[in-house]
Design an enzyme around this catalytic site. Sequence first.
Site, PDB file in Angstrom:
ATOM      1  N   ASP A   1       0.841  -1.201   0.000  1.00 28.11           N
ATOM      2  CA  ASP A   1       0.000   0.000   0.000  1.00 28.11           C
ATOM      3  C   ASP A   1       0.880   1.256   0.000  1.00 28.11           C
ATOM      4  O   ASP A   1       1.828   1.357   0.791  1.00 28.11           O
ATOM      5  CB  ASP A   1      -0.895   0.018   1.238  1.00 28.11           C
ATOM      6  CG  ASP A   1      -1.741  -1.251   1.369  1.00 28.11           C
ATOM      7  OD1 ASP A   1      -1.297  -2.323   0.918  1.00 28.11           O
ATOM      8  OD2 ASP A   1      -2.830  -1.173   1.954  1.00 28.11           O
TER       9      ASP A   1
ATOM     10  N   HIS B   1      -0.599   4.723  -0.345  1.00 27.12           N
ATOM     11  CA  HIS B   1      -1.368   5.760   0.328  1.00 27.12           C
ATOM     12  C   HIS B   1      -0.817   7.171   0.132  1.00 27.12           C
ATOM     13  O   HIS B   1      -0.480   7.870   1.091  1.00 27.12           O
ATOM     14  CB  HIS B   1      -1.480   5.441   1.817  1.00 27.12           C
ATOM     15  CG  HIS B   1      -2.569   4.453   2.131  1.00 27.12           C
ATOM     16  ND1 HIS B   1      -3.881   4.634   1.770  1.00 27.12           N
ATOM     17  CD2 HIS B   1      -2.524   3.251   2.771  1.00 27.12           C
ATOM     18  CE1 HIS B   1      -4.608   3.613   2.160  1.00 27.12           C
ATOM     19  NE2 HIS B   1      -3.815   2.739   2.769  1.00 27.12           N
TER      20      HIS B   1
ATOM     21  N   ASP C   1      -4.542   0.478  -2.837  1.00 22.07           N
ATOM     22  CA  ASP C   1      -4.508   1.580  -1.881  1.00 22.07           C
ATOM     23  C   ASP C   1      -3.418   2.591  -2.213  1.00 22.07           C
ATOM     24  O   ASP C   1      -2.553   2.922  -1.394  1.00 22.07           O
ATOM     25  CB  ASP C   1      -4.359   1.059  -0.442  1.00 22.07           C
ATOM     26  CG  ASP C   1      -5.689   0.624   0.153  1.00 22.07           C
ATOM     27  OD1 ASP C   1      -6.677   0.545  -0.598  1.00 22.07           O
ATOM     28  OD2 ASP C   1      -5.735   0.350   1.375  1.00 22.07           O
TER      29      ASP C   1
ATOM     30  N   ASN D   1      -9.373  -1.333  -1.175  1.00 21.40           N
ATOM     31  CA  ASN D   1     -10.615  -0.813  -0.605  1.00 21.40           C
ATOM     32  C   ASN D   1     -10.693   0.711  -0.671  1.00 21.40           C
ATOM     33  O   ASN D   1     -11.780   1.285  -0.785  1.00 21.40           O
ATOM     34  CB  ASN D   1     -10.812  -1.301   0.836  1.00 21.40           C
ATOM     35  CG  ASN D   1      -9.721  -0.835   1.780  1.00 21.40           C
ATOM     36  OD1 ASN D   1      -8.531  -1.070   1.537  1.00 21.40           O
ATOM     37  ND2 ASN D   1     -10.095  -0.192   2.869  1.00 21.40           N
ATOM     38  N   HIS D   2      -9.556   1.396  -0.652  1.00 17.31           N
ATOM     39  CA  HIS D   2      -9.608   2.854  -0.693  1.00 17.31           C
ATOM     40  C   HIS D   2      -9.925   3.373  -2.095  1.00 17.31           C
ATOM     41  O   HIS D   2     -10.495   4.472  -2.226  1.00 17.31           O
ATOM     42  CB  HIS D   2      -8.319   3.454  -0.139  1.00 17.31           C
ATOM     43  CG  HIS D   2      -8.270   3.420   1.357  1.00 17.31           C
ATOM     44  ND1 HIS D   2      -8.653   4.474   2.146  1.00 17.31           N
ATOM     45  CD2 HIS D   2      -7.932   2.426   2.214  1.00 17.31           C
ATOM     46  CE1 HIS D   2      -8.540   4.155   3.428  1.00 17.31           C
ATOM     47  NE2 HIS D   2      -8.092   2.903   3.489  1.00 17.31           N
TER      48      HIS D   2
ATOM     49  N   HIS E   1      -5.812  -7.361  -2.812  1.00 20.09           N
ATOM     50  CA  HIS E   1      -5.513  -6.359  -1.789  1.00 20.09           C
ATOM     51  C   HIS E   1      -5.613  -6.919  -0.384  1.00 20.09           C
ATOM     52  O   HIS E   1      -4.679  -6.794   0.422  1.00 20.09           O
ATOM     53  CB  HIS E   1      -6.440  -5.148  -1.935  1.00 20.09           C
ATOM     54  CG  HIS E   1      -6.192  -4.092  -0.914  1.00 20.09           C
ATOM     55  ND1 HIS E   1      -5.001  -3.397  -0.848  1.00 20.09           N
ATOM     56  CD2 HIS E   1      -6.965  -3.618   0.101  1.00 20.09           C
ATOM     57  CE1 HIS E   1      -5.049  -2.546   0.168  1.00 20.09           C
ATOM     58  NE2 HIS E   1      -6.232  -2.658   0.751  1.00 20.09           N
TER      59      HIS E   1
END
Length: 391
Positions: free
Chosen positions: A116, A118, A153, A188-189, A264
């Site tokens: 991830d 981010h 993500d 999920n993001h 993920h």
Amino acid sequence: TVERALLCTMAPIGHSGCGPWSTAHIPGLTNFIDSSSSRRHVHLHIPRSWSHARKHLAAVTAAAATAAAVSFSALPTHAREALSKGPGTKPKTPPATSAPRAYVEQNGRRIVAVGDLHGDLMPALKALQLAGLVDETGGKWIGGTTILVQVGDILDRGDHELSIMRLFRRLEKQAAKAGGAVHTINGNHEIMNVAGDFRYVTPGGMKQFANMFEQRNGAAPGAARSPRGAAAARREMLKPGSEVAMQLAKNPTVLQVGDTLFAHAGVLPEHVSYGFDKLNEQVAGWMEGRYPAPPRPVIDDNGVVWNRTYGGGPESMYGPQGACPLLNKVLEDTHAKRMVIGHTPQEAGANAECRGKLWRIDVGQSRGILGAAPQVIEIVGDSVKVLQARR
């Protein structure tokens, strides 16, 4: 509607007609931990101004590092409702893109997997550089025939979301010319943002999308910079059928490269039964605006981008009711040797469970999570190795 819910989340507290929307899940950026909740969700309130929001950015980062992970059931009501309809039996329009591939031949090529990211560009570049995939400037692919897989993500918690997306799109084209490949998986993001859930967006992330909106729509600079305007601009750029959602629709949600399975949060036996091609097509169709929602095997709490089955300690992994027997079933049914996941930050770094069949590579390298030293895994034949950057 999602649009009405989004506007209500930005209304002053107690605004008539908005009910509970105005008191929680605000797409502004001053965070606090609700210590009365055993799940310790992050809630957001409207910043009085961008300068006010910046003063609290350190608190945002600290809160994100300690908050419990989001699940589908913890989404705001408007986002859950938007995702609850399920795909219809027929798409509204023909697909704008072909469904993302669920299987790619490895053909003896090296695989590098990155966790991830981010929204934090510098650690992302360091991760790619330590794997020998990009040059010192970070703009040129030097990985040859390597296959790069990023497990989702990219969005949320950092200021450079669009910069990272553009970087990966550019590297994808360069790698293809060299006989390599770059694959980015939806996490999920990504699902949350297309659904209009902006709880984990930073001020910089809002401003990047506001800038993009202004450029695309010929708006005067600064027209979309207020908290209300920036959130509305982000919604326009990310809603199903929008420019950014159409880019995300090209990404698989489950991908198998040779004998390595990538997702993920992790593939469960019911996801295999549902079918990876079907799952990828329906997520892409939702992002393109052809379906009203992604499929349940994606968005449920046990969905392929949400579940925590494989993220726990040894006590949850082994034994008849543990995660490893489930993994063995998945690998047997897909003829894979291992699965690689992100989603659950691993404070001790990238690690393997289930006798090397499960690799967990979300090390929390974004400063919006743990700010940990970047790590990636390298797969060459049957050998899997962790590569780690120096701090």
